[in-house]
Write an enzyme that holds these catalytic residues in place. Structure first.
Site, PDB file in Angstrom:
ATOM      1  CE  LYS A  66      59.912  28.278  71.266  1.00 23.43           C
ATOM      2  NZ  LYS A  66      60.501  29.390  70.512  1.00 23.43           N
ATOM      3  CG  ASP A  69      65.313  27.817  66.911  1.00 21.58           C
ATOM      4  OD1 ASP A  69      64.345  27.018  66.885  1.00 21.58           O
ATOM      5  OD2 ASP A  69      65.222  28.986  67.312  1.00 21.58           O
ATOM      6  CD  GLN A  91      60.735  33.098  70.589  1.00 22.36           C
ATOM      7  OE1 GLN A  91      60.929  32.035  71.179  1.00 22.36           O
ATOM      8  NE2 GLN A  91      60.004  33.172  69.487  1.00 22.36           N
TER       9      GLN A  91
END
Ligand code: NAD
Length: 297
Positions: free
Chosen positions: A54, A121, A98
């Protein structure tokens, strides 16, 4: 019938190019560089790989990447304090924590502490609610990527029968909401569903997000169906190596489906590309600038 292969890798490369173009435009015309902060707690090897990838791709499209690697014993309090700091940081437009987090940390509490406007997200309860009520939301990256590919390969989705296998908050549920928004007739199948093969036989679109290797059998599929395989599973090979496979028995399914995503090279690359696209969208919204249409749905 041999299916058209939905090349997620190529699709993601095009999306990343659009992101890079828009980032360059924001820099040149407004002096703004979108920034993405990624927070990793602990040393889970798979998470480390994802975070590295990422960060690399964020920089490649010209954005700022901020990585926070915290030890596994970081307290919930300290993690929440970092989130608060990032919420107030004007150079950060997107925040990603994460998952999974270590067991002593309440995942929902942490996700819901992220400013919903920076929740790239799309897991914050506000974004889930906005999506469910058909309002402007941050859309979770994996379902967003799946929908972009479906639109490209199927065109108008209105009236099609779609079956989503899996009801997780990060894939199954938002995927079902998006397909409903496209006016599909949506069925959500899960671990307690009876007669899955019968349900799938009517499906024009199948999105498999189960987490079971090669679970969906080709003879369950309707001829010509579009199959999106979200699953990422590692299976052991006779020679001691491991192989990455999806939730669909790809080799046989591609003889029945009209179009299908491979694993690897299907949904996976699109997920990160959509994360970058969401960061640009969040940046535009933060600065009350028009949102680039190609980067969202
Ligand atoms: P999850 O474990 O949270 O959910 C799995 C779902 O499958 C559950 O809702 C469960 O009810 C359903 N299920 C289990 N057994 C079933 C059965 N026999 N019949 C029907 N449904 C059944 O998983 P998740 O987080 O939604 O992820 C699913 C898969 O997608 C995993 O392989 C994961 O690694 C992968 N994934 C890939 C990406 C990507 O970028 N490609 C992103 C997220 C998840």
């Amino acid at each position: 019938m041999t299916a058209r292969i939905i090349d997620g890798k190529a699709f993601a490369a095009i999306l990343r190019e659009s992101v890079a173009e828009h980032v360059a435009h924001l820099k040149q015309t407004k002096g703004i560089t979108p920034g993405l902060a990624v927070v990793l707690v602990g040393d889970d090897p798979a998470s480390q790989v994802y975070v590295r990838s990422k960060g690399k791709q964020t920089v490649e499209v010209g954005m700022h990447s901020y990585e926070y690697k915290l030890p596994a014993d970081t307290s919930e309090y300290d993690l929440l304090a970092l989130i608060e700091q990032l919420n107030y940081d004007l150079s950060v437009h997107g925040i990603l924590v994460q998952l999974p987090l270590p067991k002593h940390i309440d995942e929902a509490l942490v996700i819901n502490a992220i400013d919903p406007a920076k929740d790239v997200d799309g897991f914050h309860i506000s974004n889930a609610g906005l999506l469910a009520t058909g309002q402007k939301a941050m859309v979770p990256c994996t379902p967003l990527g799946c929908l972009m590919m479906l639109r490209e390969y199927c065109g108008n989705l209105s009236g099609l029968n779609a079956v989503v296998i899996g009801r997780s908050n990060i894939v199954g549920k938002p995927m079902a909401q998006l397909l409903l928004r496209e006016s599909c007739t949506v069925t959500v199948a899960h671990s307690r569903t009876k007669n899955l093969p019968e349900i799938l036989r009517e499906a024009d679109i199948v999105v498999a997000a189960v987490g079971r290797p090669l679970f969906v059998q080709s003879y369950w599929l309707k001829e010509g169906a579009t199959v999106i395989d979200v699953g990422i599973n590692r299976i052991d090979q006779a020679d001691g190596t491991t192989r990455l496979v999806g939730d669909v028995d790809y080799d046989t399914a591609k003889e029945v489906a009209g179009a299908i995503t491979p694993v690897p090279g299907g949904v996976g690359p699109m997920t990160i590309a959509c994360l970058l696209a969401n960061t640009v969208t969040a940046c535009c919204r933060a600065h009350s600038l028009p949102e680039p249409k190609r980067l969202t749905i």
